[in-house]
Design a protein around this motif. Structure first.
Motif, PDB file in Angstrom:
ATOM      1  N   GLU A 190      -5.645   1.891  14.814  1.00 21.05           N
ATOM      2  CA  GLU A 190      -5.013   3.003  14.106  1.00 21.05           C
ATOM      3  C   GLU A 190      -3.846   2.417  13.327  1.00 21.05           C
ATOM      4  N   MET A 191      -3.708   2.772  12.061  1.00 22.25           N
ATOM      5  CA  MET A 191      -2.579   2.240  11.286  1.00 22.25           C
ATOM      6  C   MET A 191      -2.061   3.331  10.342  1.00 22.25           C
ATOM      7  N   PRO A 192      -1.132   4.157  10.821  1.00 22.80           N
ATOM      8  CA  PRO A 192      -0.602   5.202   9.956  1.00 22.80           C
ATOM      9  C   PRO A 192       0.138   4.603   8.771  1.00 22.80           C
ATOM     10  N   THR A 193       0.326   5.371   7.710  1.00 23.05           N
ATOM     11  CA  THR A 193       1.077   4.851   6.561  1.00 23.05           C
ATOM     12  C   THR A 193       2.551   4.688   6.957  1.00 23.05           C
ATOM     13  N   ARG A 194       3.243   3.847   6.208  1.00 25.19           N
ATOM     14  CA  ARG A 194       4.646   3.521   6.483  1.00 25.19           C
ATOM     15  C   ARG A 194       5.519   4.771   6.339  1.00 25.19           C
ATOM     16  N   ASP A 195       6.427   5.015   7.297  1.00 28.39           N
ATOM     17  CA  ASP A 195       7.352   6.139   7.082  1.00 28.39           C
ATOM     18  C   ASP A 195       8.823   5.730   7.142  1.00 28.39           C
ATOM     19  N   HIS A 196       9.099   4.425   7.146  1.00 28.30           N
ATOM     20  CA  HIS A 196      10.477   3.905   7.109  1.00 28.30           C
ATOM     21  C   HIS A 196      10.518   2.779   6.085  1.00 28.30           C
ATOM     22  N   GLY A 197      11.710   2.479   5.578  1.00 25.72           N
ATOM     23  CA  GLY A 197      11.904   1.247   4.807  1.00 25.72           C
ATOM     24  C   GLY A 197      11.129   1.213   3.503  1.00 25.72           C
ATOM     25  N   GLU A 198      11.053  -0.008   2.947  1.00 25.63           N
ATOM     26  CA  GLU A 198      10.498  -0.148   1.606  1.00 25.63           C
ATOM     27  C   GLU A 198       9.246  -1.010   1.613  1.00 25.63           C
ATOM     28  N   SER A 199       8.221  -0.546   0.892  1.00 27.49           N
ATOM     29  CA  SER A 199       6.937  -1.238   0.875  1.00 27.49           C
ATOM     30  C   SER A 199       6.978  -2.498   0.018  1.00 27.49           C
ATOM     31  N   GLN A 200       6.049  -3.433   0.297  1.00 25.67           N
ATOM     32  CA  GLN A 200       5.905  -4.606  -0.560  1.00 25.67           C
ATOM     33  C   GLN A 200       5.285  -4.224  -1.901  1.00 25.67           C
ATOM     34  N   PHE A 201       4.729  -3.010  -2.010  1.00 20.91           N
ATOM     35  CA  PHE A 201       4.050  -2.622  -3.243  1.00 20.91           C
ATOM     36  C   PHE A 201       5.009  -1.947  -4.203  1.00 20.91           C
ATOM     37  N   ASP A 202       5.196  -2.550  -5.379  1.00 19.30           N
ATOM     38  CA  ASP A 202       5.925  -1.854  -6.437  1.00 19.30           C
ATOM     39  C   ASP A 202       5.121  -2.062  -7.724  1.00 19.30           C
ATOM     40  N   LEU A 203       5.594  -1.497  -8.824  1.00 19.03           N
ATOM     41  CA  LEU A 203       4.793  -1.529 -10.057  1.00 19.03           C
ATOM     42  C   LEU A 203       4.525  -2.949 -10.548  1.00 19.03           C
ATOM     43  N   GLY A 204       5.580  -3.794 -10.452  1.00 19.59           N
ATOM     44  CA  GLY A 204       5.445  -5.175 -10.916  1.00 19.59           C
ATOM     45  C   GLY A 204       4.368  -5.909 -10.128  1.00 19.59           C
ATOM     46  N   THR A 205       4.384  -5.721  -8.817  1.00 18.98           N
ATOM     47  CA  THR A 205       3.398  -6.392  -7.959  1.00 18.98           C
ATOM     48  C   THR A 205       1.998  -5.930  -8.343  1.00 18.98           C
ATOM     49  N   LEU A 206       1.852  -4.615  -8.526  1.00 23.97           N
ATOM     50  CA  LEU A 206       0.524  -4.082  -8.839  1.00 23.97           C
ATOM     51  C   LEU A 206       0.021  -4.616 -10.177  1.00 23.97           C
ATOM     52  N   ALA A 207       0.941  -4.714 -11.157  1.00 23.81           N
ATOM     53  CA  ALA A 207       0.537  -5.171 -12.484  1.00 23.81           C
ATOM     54  C   ALA A 207       0.025  -6.614 -12.433  1.00 23.81           C
ATOM     55  N   LEU A 208       0.621  -7.421 -11.548  1.00 23.67           N
ATOM     56  CA  LEU A 208       0.220  -8.835 -11.484  1.00 23.67           C
ATOM     57  C   LEU A 208      -0.993  -9.070 -10.581  1.00 23.67           C
ATOM     58  N   TYR A 209      -1.444  -8.019  -9.906  1.00 24.73           N
ATOM     59  CA  TYR A 209      -2.520  -8.163  -8.928  1.00 24.73           C
ATOM     60  C   TYR A 209      -3.747  -8.918  -9.432  1.00 24.73           C
ATOM     61  N   PRO A 210      -4.355  -8.481 -10.551  1.00 29.78           N
ATOM     62  CA  PRO A 210      -5.612  -9.117 -10.956  1.00 29.78           C
ATOM     63  C   PRO A 210      -5.458 -10.610 -11.199  1.00 29.78           C
ATOM     64  N   LEU A 211      -4.356 -10.998 -11.872  1.00 30.17           N
ATOM     65  CA  LEU A 211      -4.161 -12.412 -12.193  1.00 30.17           C
ATOM     66  C   LEU A 211      -3.965 -13.256 -10.947  1.00 30.17           C
ATOM     67  N   ARG A 212      -3.074 -12.806 -10.091  1.00 32.73           N
ATOM     68  CA  ARG A 212      -2.772 -13.563  -8.868  1.00 32.73           C
ATOM     69  C   ARG A 212      -4.004 -13.663  -7.983  1.00 32.73           C
ATOM     70  N   MET A 213      -4.731 -12.594  -7.951  1.00 31.94           N
ATOM     71  CA  MET A 213      -5.941 -12.529  -7.125  1.00 31.94           C
ATOM     72  C   MET A 213      -6.970 -13.556  -7.607  1.00 31.94           C
ATOM     73  N   ALA A 214      -7.193 -13.597  -8.934  1.00 38.85           N
ATOM     74  CA  ALA A 214      -8.164 -14.539  -9.493  1.00 38.85           C
ATOM     75  C   ALA A 214      -7.713 -15.961  -9.197  1.00 38.85           C
ATOM     76  N   ASP A 215      -6.421 -16.226  -9.315  1.00 38.82           N
ATOM     77  CA  ASP A 215      -5.861 -17.545  -9.059  1.00 38.82           C
ATOM     78  C   ASP A 215      -6.163 -17.984  -7.621  1.00 38.82           C
ATOM     79  N   VAL A 216      -5.900 -17.086  -6.681  1.00 40.06           N
ATOM     80  CA  VAL A 216      -6.090 -17.408  -5.264  1.00 40.06           C
ATOM     81  C   VAL A 216      -7.564 -17.656  -4.949  1.00 40.06           C
ATOM     82  N   VAL A 217      -8.429 -16.770  -5.426  1.00 35.96           N
ATOM     83  CA  VAL A 217      -9.858 -16.885  -5.100  1.00 35.96           C
ATOM     84  C   VAL A 217     -10.437 -18.158  -5.705  1.00 35.96           C
ATOM     85  N   LEU A 218     -10.087 -18.434  -6.952  1.00 37.92           N
ATOM     86  CA  LEU A 218     -10.647 -19.628  -7.598  1.00 37.92           C
ATOM     87  C   LEU A 218     -10.194 -20.902  -6.906  1.00 37.92           C
ATOM     88  N   ARG A 219      -8.943 -20.922  -6.473  1.00 40.84           N
ATOM     89  CA  ARG A 219      -8.449 -22.112  -5.775  1.00 40.84           C
ATOM     90  C   ARG A 219      -9.231 -22.378  -4.490  1.00 40.84           C
TER      91      ARG A 219
END
Ligand SMILES: Nc1nc2c(ncn2[C@@H]2O[C@H](COP(=O)(O)OP(=O)(O)OP(=O)(O)O)[C@@H](O)[C@H]2O)c(=O)[nH]1
Ligand SMILES: [Mg+2]
Length: 224
Positions: A190-219
């Motif tokens: 069971e993993m409820p959503t976060r209800d305290h503090g600040e998430s690692q997800f922000d707009l900048g992180t999301l925008a870079l997702y596809p590029l970083r992801m491709a980099d990691v997988v290809l490596r």
């Protein structure tokens, strides 16, 4: 069998104490990796009896868990259980994850084997599905929740799959483990959503997702 809990923590002073208290009875040592928090997280963790490994600079979750893995390798533990400090992972489920690890190398706690995934927003679920699909297709495995941070590792395997990048650490190391033929199992958590503090997800992180992801997988696919 000696087991250490690795707890990555960034500004989680409100919740880290109860995570340490709940986890300690199930393991030999709780190591909180403080990722340069500014809210007193390390002293709370220490007051609750944890070993605290402190980063001078904030690295993000991937860097924090790598510090914990290195500690486990150096201290010659047999298993690592990774538990988030924000209260999303219930320490009472640690024994189930550890029990599942006796005949495999990595145990992933999955939200897809119960209803808790339904609490997550659509974009987040789509992301998890996508990353999981990539790892299954390229790694020849059948997991459901590759981005889950509630996990157990056999330390002998961990030495061989330490992720190089801080972003997408779970995709990188799970794909690497799968391609090296390590045994990966999932357990329902069971993993409820976060209800305290600040998430690692922000707009900048999301925008870079596809590029970083491709980099990691290809490596992983091309160079390991
Ligand atoms: N947000 C954030 N968390 C970090 C960082 N470094 C370590 N962590 C810890 O890593 C764990 C996972 O981070 P979370 O932000 O909870 O990531 P998540 O669970 O995938 O995302 P949420 O569902 O929004 O909580 C938590 O225990 C954090 O305290 C960091 O730089 N930022
Ligand atoms: Mg979280």
């Amino acid at each position: 069998m000696r087991t250490v809990a690795v707890v990555p923590a960034y500004n989680e002073a409100d919740t880290v104490g109860s995570v340490v208290d709940g986890t300690a009875p199930h393991v030999d040592e709780v190591a909180v990796v403080d990722d340069a928090s500014t809210d007193g997280t390390p002293s709370v963790a220490r007051d609750h009896g944890a070993t605290v490994l402190e980063h001078t600079f904030n690295t993000g979750v991937g860097g924090a868990v790598r510090t914990g893995y290195r500690y486990a390798i150096e201290a010659d533990y047999d298993f690592v259980v990774q538990v988030d400090a924000d209260g999303q992972h219930d320490p009472d489920q640690v024994p189930d994850l550890l029990a599942a690890a006796t005949d495999c190398d990595m145990v992933v706690g999955s939200r897809y084997h119960n209803e808790s995934i339904e609490e997550y927003p659509f974009v987040r679920r789509a992301g998890i599905r996508f990353f999981t699909g990539v790892v299954n297709a390229l790694g020849g495995v059948d997991v459901t929740d590759v981005t889950s941070g509630f996990r157990v590792y056999r330390v002998s395997m961990l030495r061989r799959i330490l992720h190089k990048r801080d972003a997408h650490w779970a995709v990188e190391q799970t794909l690497d483990a799968a391609r090296q033929g390590y045994r990966i199992r999932e357990v329902s958590v069971e993993m409820p959503t976060r209800d305290h503090g600040e998430s690692q997800f922000d707009l900048g992180t999301l925008a870079l997702y596809p590029l970083r992801m491709a980099d990691v997988v290809l490596r992983v696919v091309l160079f390991r």
